[in-house]
Design a protein around this motif. Structure first.
Motif, mmCIF file in Angstrom:
data_model
loop_
_atom_site.group_PDB
_atom_site.id
_atom_site.type_symbol
_atom_site.label_atom_id
_atom_site.label_comp_id
_atom_site.label_asym_id
_atom_site.label_seq_id
_atom_site.Cartn_x
_atom_site.Cartn_y
_atom_site.Cartn_z
ATOM 1 N N GLU A 63 -2.982 8.551 4.422
ATOM 2 C CA GLU A 63 -3.013 9.723 3.829
ATOM 3 C C GLU A 63 -2.299 10.858 5.028
ATOM 4 O O GLU A 63 -2.434 12.137 4.825
ATOM 5 C CB GLU A 63 -3.182 10.278 2.963
ATOM 6 N N GLY A 64 -2.851 10.295 5.607
ATOM 7 C CA GLY A 64 -2.930 10.881 7.432
ATOM 8 C C GLY A 64 -2.146 11.147 7.981
ATOM 9 O O GLY A 64 -1.022 10.514 7.851
ATOM 10 N N VAL A 65 -2.168 12.409 8.579
ATOM 11 C CA VAL A 65 -0.564 12.453 9.303
ATOM 12 C C VAL A 65 -0.346 12.033 10.999
ATOM 13 O O VAL A 65 -1.738 11.252 11.718
ATOM 14 C CB VAL A 65 -0.892 14.133 10.053
ATOM 15 N N ASP A 66 0.483 10.707 10.368
ATOM 16 C CA ASP A 66 0.730 9.146 11.193
ATOM 17 C C ASP A 66 -0.416 8.509 11.291
ATOM 18 O O ASP A 66 -0.890 7.828 12.743
ATOM 19 C CB ASP A 66 0.752 9.888 12.587
ATOM 20 N N GLY A 67 -1.237 8.421 9.995
ATOM 21 C CA GLY A 67 -1.939 7.832 10.179
ATOM 22 C C GLY A 67 -3.762 8.395 10.726
ATOM 23 O O GLY A 67 -4.744 7.389 11.750
ATOM 24 N N ARG A 68 -3.752 8.899 11.273
ATOM 25 C CA ARG A 68 -4.495 9.856 12.598
ATOM 26 C C ARG A 68 -5.472 10.960 12.019
ATOM 27 O O ARG A 68 -6.615 11.075 13.111
ATOM 28 C CB ARG A 68 -3.869 9.988 13.910
ATOM 29 N N SER A 69 -4.575 11.812 11.457
ATOM 30 C CA SER A 69 -5.955 13.039 11.970
ATOM 31 C C SER A 69 -5.466 13.439 10.323
ATOM 32 O O SER A 69 -4.426 13.118 9.143
ATOM 33 C CB SER A 69 -5.721 13.514 12.451
ATOM 34 N N THR A 122 -10.233 8.491 17.052
ATOM 35 C CA THR A 122 -10.280 8.633 18.701
ATOM 36 C C THR A 122 -9.979 7.157 18.269
ATOM 37 O O THR A 122 -9.025 6.158 18.140
ATOM 38 C CB THR A 122 -11.764 8.434 18.881
ATOM 39 N N PRO A 123 -10.102 6.999 20.010
ATOM 40 C CA PRO A 123 -9.150 5.496 20.054
ATOM 41 C C PRO A 123 -9.451 4.447 19.773
ATOM 42 O O PRO A 123 -8.939 3.766 19.446
ATOM 43 C CB PRO A 123 -8.751 5.586 21.516
ATOM 44 N N ALA A 124 -11.185 4.445 19.836
ATOM 45 C CA ALA A 124 -11.491 3.542 19.646
ATOM 46 C C ALA A 124 -11.643 3.555 17.711
ATOM 47 O O ALA A 124 -11.662 2.465 16.804
ATOM 48 C CB ALA A 124 -13.287 3.194 19.592
ATOM 49 N N GLY A 125 -11.288 4.673 17.557
ATOM 50 C CA GLY A 125 -11.290 4.375 15.397
ATOM 51 C C GLY A 125 -9.651 3.999 15.104
ATOM 52 O O GLY A 125 -9.627 3.246 14.191
ATOM 53 N N ALA A 126 -9.202 3.841 15.991
ATOM 54 C CA ALA A 126 -7.777 3.418 15.988
ATOM 55 C C ALA A 126 -7.872 2.194 15.818
ATOM 56 O O ALA A 126 -7.069 1.529 15.149
ATOM 57 C CB ALA A 126 -6.457 4.311 16.745
ATOM 58 N N ARG A 127 -8.313 1.953 16.905
ATOM 59 C CA ARG A 127 -8.372 0.141 17.314
ATOM 60 C C ARG A 127 -9.692 -0.693 15.824
ATOM 61 O O ARG A 127 -8.921 -1.568 14.767
ATOM 62 C CB ARG A 127 -9.413 -0.344 18.215
ATOM 63 N N PHE A 128 -10.127 0.459 15.041
ATOM 64 C CA PHE A 128 -11.402 -0.041 14.480
ATOM 65 C C PHE A 128 -10.157 -0.272 12.835
ATOM 66 O O PHE A 128 -10.018 -1.343 12.174
ATOM 67 C CB PHE A 128 -12.607 0.718 13.878
ATOM 68 N N VAL A 129 -9.758 0.682 12.829
ATOM 69 C CA VAL A 129 -9.108 0.834 11.660
ATOM 70 C C VAL A 129 -7.349 0.164 11.971
ATOM 71 O O VAL A 129 -7.602 -0.533 10.596
ATOM 72 C CB VAL A 129 -8.107 2.358 11.656
ATOM 73 N N GLN A 130 -7.175 -0.557 12.915
ATOM 74 C CA GLN A 130 -6.365 -1.645 12.995
ATOM 75 C C GLN A 130 -7.017 -2.722 12.384
ATOM 76 O O GLN A 130 -6.190 -3.864 11.997
ATOM 77 C CB GLN A 130 -5.722 -1.381 14.430
ATOM 78 N N GLN A 131 -8.439 -3.605 13.164
ATOM 79 C CA GLN A 131 -8.638 -4.055 12.277
ATOM 80 C C GLN A 131 -9.605 -4.721 11.060
ATOM 81 O O GLN A 131 -9.389 -5.312 10.581
ATOM 82 C CB GLN A 131 -10.236 -4.108 13.300
ATOM 83 N N MET A 132 -9.668 -3.166 11.028
ATOM 84 C CA MET A 132 -9.295 -2.632 8.855
ATOM 85 C C MET A 132 -8.802 -3.590 8.501
ATOM 86 O O MET A 132 -8.357 -4.654 7.514
ATOM 87 C CB MET A 132 -10.149 -1.839 7.894
ATOM 88 N N THR A 133 -7.636 -2.811 8.675
ATOM 89 C CA THR A 133 -6.163 -3.274 8.142
ATOM 90 C C THR A 133 -5.554 -4.648 8.838
ATOM 91 O O THR A 133 -5.607 -6.190 7.467
ATOM 92 C CB THR A 133 -5.194 -3.228 8.864
#
Length: 160
Positions: A63-69, A122-133
């Protein structure tokens, strides 16, 4: 309207509309708690993060803006509607995700309100969320494959 034959799965049984709500409620436990918790555990990737922290990340992704914030208050609103959790516990979960050890989020002042906080991956957070997906997708693929195997086994057993 043409008479089109309906083909039903052998285990699907028609029920009266009046009984449908009761059947749905009986399924709710299995779907929401059993399946939902298994999906959430799969998304966690490991035991580093708790369920609330995973929910924060998934809210940002979904639900975040661009899935990031996303504004912190929005996350709080969502979490308190799902869990029996206090504002301070939510703040603690978010601060832990932003800690130097975990480093999945940043917390900044919201550009349109000095009182509101904006949480961003963060960039690490984006990678973590990609791994979650990827983990969630792999679990769904596995469930589908197991379902197909079950049907194949039932079919082969019917031939015997």
């Amino acid at each position: 309207m043409p008479n089109v034959p309906t083909h039903r799965h052998p285990s699907v049984v028609a029920i009266d509309r009046a009984e449908a709500a009761q059947h749905l409620l009986e399924l709710l436990y299995r779907v929401h708690y059993v399946v939902g918790m298994k999906v959430q555990d799969t998304l966690r990737t490991d035991d580093t993060l708790d369920r609330h922290q995973i929910a924060v990340l998934w809210i940002i992704r979904s639900e975040g803006v661009d899935g990031r914030s996303i504004p912190r208050k929005y996350v709080e609103k969502q979490l308190t509607s799902w869990y029996d959790i206090s504002s301070s516990a939510i703040s603690k979960a978010i601060r832990a995700l932003a800690s130097a050890e975990i480093n999945l989020l940043t917390i900044t002042e919201h550009p349109s309100s000095g009182r509101e906080k904006l949480i961003e991956l963060t960039p690490a957070g984006a990678r973590f969320v990609q791994q979650m997906t990827r983990n969630g997708s792999a679990m769904c693929d596995l469930v589908f494959m197991l379902s197909r195997i079950r049907h194949l086994l039932q079919w082969t057993n019917s031939l015997i």
